[in-house]
Scaffold this motif. Sequence first.
Motif: not given
Length: 329
Positions: A46, A105, A126, A129, A142, A158
Amino acid sequence: WERPTFHPLSFGPRCIRVHGPVPDIVITDVTSAHTRRKVLEGTVNRILLKVQAGERETCHDLKFSVTCSNSMSYTEDGPNGPEPKAPIDKAEPIPAPKRVPMLVEQDASMTSHVITDEGYSLPAEWKPLGGESGQGSENVVSPITSKLESGKTAYFSFDVFRPMPLLPKVAAASDDVSCWTHYNVKLSYKQGRPARRADTAGEAGDGDPITCEMDGSVMWCSPLSARFIVVDDGAQKAYPSGSRHPSNIVPDDQNNTNNAGAYNSFSNDVGNNSGEAVAVDGEQIKVRCSLQADEAKDGLAVEVQKVSFEVSNPLYATVSCWKHCAGLC
């Protein structure tokens, strides 16, 4: 425009330059500051970013999109961590990376693993994206926050992922190429200015539309490195059968590089994971394997859950490690 009395004509022409809205927001990569731009293979990493509104603006409807690209590059040390080295003129082109990294994501509704085009499996729940390639899209937006007051901060993030190799590999030298992911974050919001004149504030609504971008890069690293050494020096003796006849000698290639029949014994060099041991039939050889989390010094922790030995061939054995890797989030 009416010239003020303290501005004589000798100071220059009487004109005003009117600029469009200028973003005053500041974006900071929090994760890379702690991990020196490094991320681990085989786990979801992350990337945490911080935004701070300027002192002369308020941000309404703040949102972001992210895209990425990947490359293989030589690496050099920089003040804030490793950096991609500029290619040498007329150098051979470096091929594109395998096990392509991607933006991912989380989707709790998924019931099966996503399999990439190369045959690798993504972690449970998962998915890529912005499409199957996982390179993101400017159209996938987002939200961050509905309103950010002047001088206040907000956080958003992200996630990136790169599969582990199916087969173990020998440790790379310091000048080998590394895989890099380059990301582009685009912020969009409506800029309100508290110092705006009251008679024009209503015309702009929440503010003028603003966009700004931030670029960054991360380098992919292996979570663990392994070193194998022979514990019993007797297994590397020059006369493995005990007979000291000259025809029975097995020279060590590290001391005699010109002998074609020589073997390459295990080295004391930490960066050298390869080696051979000479023994006769029925002789026991003890080999010690040491695992090291090389990137733990940069805040990337690794937890080894299980180590087992799998025999894939009667003459060879491989060590497989099931591990859980956790990066700084």
